[in-house]
Design a protein around this motif. Structure first.
Motif, PDB file in Angstrom:
ATOM      1  N   UNK A 206       2.949  83.555  50.928  1.00 58.25           N
ATOM      2  CA  UNK A 206       4.341  83.399  50.512  1.00 58.25           C
ATOM      3  C   UNK A 206       5.232  82.905  51.648  1.00 58.25           C
ATOM      4  N   UNK A 207       4.783  83.023  52.877  1.00 63.82           N
ATOM      5  CA  UNK A 207       5.581  82.524  53.998  1.00 63.82           C
ATOM      6  C   UNK A 207       5.515  81.005  54.090  1.00 63.82           C
TER       7      UNK A 207
ATOM      8  N   UNK B  92       0.847  94.734  52.250  1.00 67.87           N
ATOM      9  CA  UNK B  92       1.973  93.874  52.624  1.00 67.87           C
ATOM     10  C   UNK B  92       2.584  93.184  51.420  1.00 67.87           C
ATOM     11  N   UNK B  93       1.859  93.178  50.299  1.00 66.94           N
ATOM     12  CA  UNK B  93       2.345  92.549  49.080  1.00 66.94           C
ATOM     13  C   UNK B  93       2.526  93.588  47.980  1.00 66.94           C
ATOM     14  N   UNK B  94       3.524  93.380  47.134  1.00 66.62           N
ATOM     15  CA  UNK B  94       3.632  94.173  45.918  1.00 66.62           C
ATOM     16  C   UNK B  94       2.536  93.700  44.968  1.00 66.62           C
ATOM     17  N   UNK B  95       1.825  94.634  44.360  1.00 65.96           N
ATOM     18  CA  UNK B  95       0.634  94.275  43.595  1.00 65.96           C
ATOM     19  C   UNK B  95       0.597  95.028  42.271  1.00 65.96           C
ATOM     20  N   UNK B  96       0.307  94.312  41.187  1.00 63.95           N
ATOM     21  CA  UNK B  96       0.100  94.899  39.869  1.00 63.95           C
ATOM     22  C   UNK B  96      -1.287  94.465  39.377  1.00 63.95           C
ATOM     23  N   UNK B  97      -2.108  95.417  38.970  1.00 64.92           N
ATOM     24  CA  UNK B  97      -3.459  95.080  38.514  1.00 64.92           C
ATOM     25  C   UNK B  97      -3.429  94.544  37.087  1.00 64.92           C
ATOM     26  N   UNK B  98      -4.082  93.413  36.878  1.00 67.16           N
ATOM     27  CA  UNK B  98      -4.248  92.886  35.527  1.00 67.16           C
ATOM     28  C   UNK B  98      -5.508  93.463  34.897  1.00 67.16           C
ATOM     29  N   UNK B  99      -6.673  93.159  35.460  1.00 66.59           N
ATOM     30  CA  UNK B  99      -7.928  93.715  34.956  1.00 66.59           C
ATOM     31  C   UNK B  99      -9.030  93.543  35.984  1.00 66.59           C
ATOM     32  N   UNK B 100     -10.070  94.350  35.831  1.00 63.79           N
ATOM     33  CA  UNK B 100     -11.229  94.277  36.702  1.00 63.79           C
ATOM     34  C   UNK B 100     -12.223  93.269  36.140  1.00 63.79           C
TER      35      UNK B 100
ATOM     36  N   UNK C 209       7.313  91.911  48.734  1.00 66.53           N
ATOM     37  CA  UNK C 209       8.057  93.168  48.572  1.00 66.53           C
ATOM     38  C   UNK C 209       9.545  92.980  48.836  1.00 66.53           C
ATOM     39  N   UNK C 210       9.866  92.060  49.746  1.00 63.45           N
ATOM     40  CA  UNK C 210      11.265  91.780  50.077  1.00 63.45           C
ATOM     41  C   UNK C 210      11.481  90.273  50.076  1.00 63.45           C
ATOM     42  N   UNK C 211      12.604  89.801  49.552  1.00 65.28           N
ATOM     43  CA  UNK C 211      13.634  90.593  48.880  1.00 65.28           C
ATOM     44  C   UNK C 211      13.160  91.097  47.524  1.00 65.28           C
ATOM     45  N   UNK C 212      13.937  91.991  46.938  1.00 65.82           N
ATOM     46  CA  UNK C 212      13.569  92.527  45.633  1.00 65.82           C
ATOM     47  C   UNK C 212      13.452  91.390  44.616  1.00 65.82           C
ATOM     48  N   UNK C 213      12.392  91.381  43.803  1.00 66.22           N
ATOM     49  CA  UNK C 213      12.239  90.295  42.829  1.00 66.22           C
ATOM     50  C   UNK C 213      13.359  90.314  41.804  1.00 66.22           C
ATOM     51  N   UNK C 214      13.822  89.150  41.363  1.00 65.17           N
ATOM     52  CA  UNK C 214      14.894  89.112  40.354  1.00 65.17           C
ATOM     53  C   UNK C 214      14.417  89.706  39.037  1.00 65.17           C
ATOM     54  N   UNK C 215      15.377  90.084  38.203  1.00 65.97           N
ATOM     55  CA  UNK C 215      15.066  90.723  36.928  1.00 65.97           C
ATOM     56  C   UNK C 215      14.078  89.955  36.059  1.00 65.97           C
ATOM     57  N   UNK C 216      14.286  88.650  35.829  1.00 64.73           N
ATOM     58  CA  UNK C 216      13.350  87.899  34.991  1.00 64.73           C
ATOM     59  C   UNK C 216      11.924  87.911  35.520  1.00 64.73           C
ATOM     60  N   UNK C 217      11.741  87.868  36.842  1.00 67.19           N
ATOM     61  CA  UNK C 217      10.386  87.912  37.399  1.00 67.19           C
ATOM     62  C   UNK C 217       9.744  89.264  37.135  1.00 67.19           C
ATOM     63  N   UNK C 218      10.491  90.329  37.321  1.00 66.66           N
ATOM     64  CA  UNK C 218       9.950  91.669  37.030  1.00 66.66           C
ATOM     65  C   UNK C 218       9.560  91.775  35.564  1.00 66.66           C
ATOM     66  N   UNK C 219      10.392  91.230  34.679  1.00 69.10           N
ATOM     67  CA  UNK C 219      10.093  91.280  33.245  1.00 69.10           C
ATOM     68  C   UNK C 219       8.806  90.525  32.928  1.00 69.10           C
ATOM     69  N   UNK C 220       8.635  89.343  33.518  1.00 71.18           N
ATOM     70  CA  UNK C 220       7.419  88.561  33.280  1.00 71.18           C
ATOM     71  C   UNK C 220       6.194  89.293  33.809  1.00 71.18           C
ATOM     72  N   UNK C 221       6.267  89.838  35.021  1.00 67.94           N
ATOM     73  CA  UNK C 221       5.133  90.543  35.604  1.00 67.94           C
ATOM     74  C   UNK C 221       4.732  91.735  34.738  1.00 67.94           C
ATOM     75  N   UNK C 222       5.707  92.528  34.319  1.00 69.99           N
ATOM     76  CA  UNK C 222       5.417  93.704  33.496  1.00 69.99           C
ATOM     77  C   UNK C 222       4.860  93.300  32.139  1.00 69.99           C
ATOM     78  N   UNK C 223       5.354  92.202  31.583  1.00 74.16           N
ATOM     79  CA  UNK C 223       4.867  91.724  30.288  1.00 74.16           C
ATOM     80  C   UNK C 223       3.413  91.276  30.392  1.00 74.16           C
ATOM     81  N   UNK C 224       3.061  90.565  31.457  1.00 71.99           N
ATOM     82  CA  UNK C 224       1.679  90.125  31.639  1.00 71.99           C
ATOM     83  C   UNK C 224       0.738  91.316  31.816  1.00 71.99           C
ATOM     84  N   UNK C 225       1.198  92.328  32.533  1.00 75.23           N
ATOM     85  CA  UNK C 225       0.376  93.536  32.696  1.00 75.23           C
ATOM     86  C   UNK C 225       0.141  94.205  31.345  1.00 75.23           C
TER      87      UNK C 225
END
Length: 293
Positions: free
Chosen positions: A133-134, A151-159, A271-287
């Protein structure tokens, strides 16, 4: 109805009221002290009453000025929120993902765009795994492998769960495919240039074949699955990624055994800066989509 005062003069009033000093207000507004004084005088003339008391030690708000200040603060706060929210909705989210996950990801992004046309997504695919990301201008990425470091915020999709798949005509054809040993009589399709996936599954099944290296190799999972659906041979694939093909009947599983490799697919973002609302919504929806299958 009395004509509204110009917006720039209201902004000048807000900054001056917060500073109670023409000089400091001028520094923040990047204009001269005289320009600040003239704008305040013009606003007071427009309203018909003073907003500031000019004193030897500086400025202080009149009763009218004190009544104006919270209202003007609210006005500019609302403008700021509107600029941020509308700009946030229009800006496309930039997502990076490896080609191997496209079979699962692309239909879900298409569904997301139908449900949320106000949050567009720009998808970049790559044969490489990982993201920096840098150096790369992505908001988030799907990565394949072991769980990423902290060092990264991480959400598991599947194994990853490997299993052989083929077309139904091939399964029901004249060449038997009832046990893993019967794979000896079929062309094995590899989703990568190596033979790691087939070897991992065969080891778990305790089967030894002599035709593994004689199989056909592809550079992507999608190509291997497409050839398998046409009856060319038996492919090895990740059960989570080919669920839609199994549900639609384009592919079938000749055996129940699914082998976990310890690897998986994860959504990552800074992790920083905090992800914007739409990105959080997309990430949670995909999970949610991943965990629902």
């Amino acid at each position: 109805m009395k004509r509204l005062p110009p917006l720039p003069t209201l902004h000048t009033f807000l900054i001056t009221a917060q500073c109670c000093n023409f000089t400091r207000a001028a520094e923040q507004l990047h204009i001269t002290q005289g320009a600040v004084s003239r704008q305040i005088a013009a606003l007071e003339a427009h309203l018909g009453y003073p907003l500031f008391l000019r004193q030897a030690r500086g400025l202080s708000l009149t009763a009218e000025g004190q009544a104006w200040l919270p209202r003007i603060q609210q006005v500019f706060s609302l403008i700021g929120e509107a600029v941020a929210q509308i700009g946030e909705k229009r800006q496309a989210l930039r997502l990076k993902a490896p080609t191997c996950v496209m079979r699962w990801l692309l239909p879900r992004l298409q569904q997301w765009q139908k449900e949320r046309p106000d949050v567009p997504v720009e998808l970049t695919t790559t044969v490489r795994h990982g993201v920096d990301f840098q150096r790369e201008t992505f908001d988030a990425a799907v990565v394949y492998g072991p769980p990423p470091d902290a060092t990264l915020a991480c959400l598991r999709l599947f194994d990853e769960q490997l299993t052989p798949v083929c077309s139904r005509p091939l399964l029901e054809g004249p060449v038997p495919l009832r046990t893993p040993d019967d794979l000896q009589q079929h062309l094995l399709l590899h989703p990568a240039t190596d033979e790691r996936d087939w070897n991992a599954w065969l080891a778990e099944a305790n089967v030894h074949l002599s035709n593994v290296s004689k199989g056909q190799h592809f550079e992507t999972l999608d190509l291997a699955m497409s050839m398998a659906s046409q009856g060319t041979g038996v492919a090895i694939g990740d059960w989570s990624l080919i669920g839609d093909d199994l549900s639609a009947g384009r592919l079938v599983m000749p055996f129940d055994l699914k082998v976990r490799t310890g690897l998986g697919y994860h959504l990552v973002f800074p992790r920083k800066p905090q992800p914007p609302g739409p990105l959080r919504e997309l990430m949670e929806w995909l999970v949610e989509q991943a965990h629902a299958q």
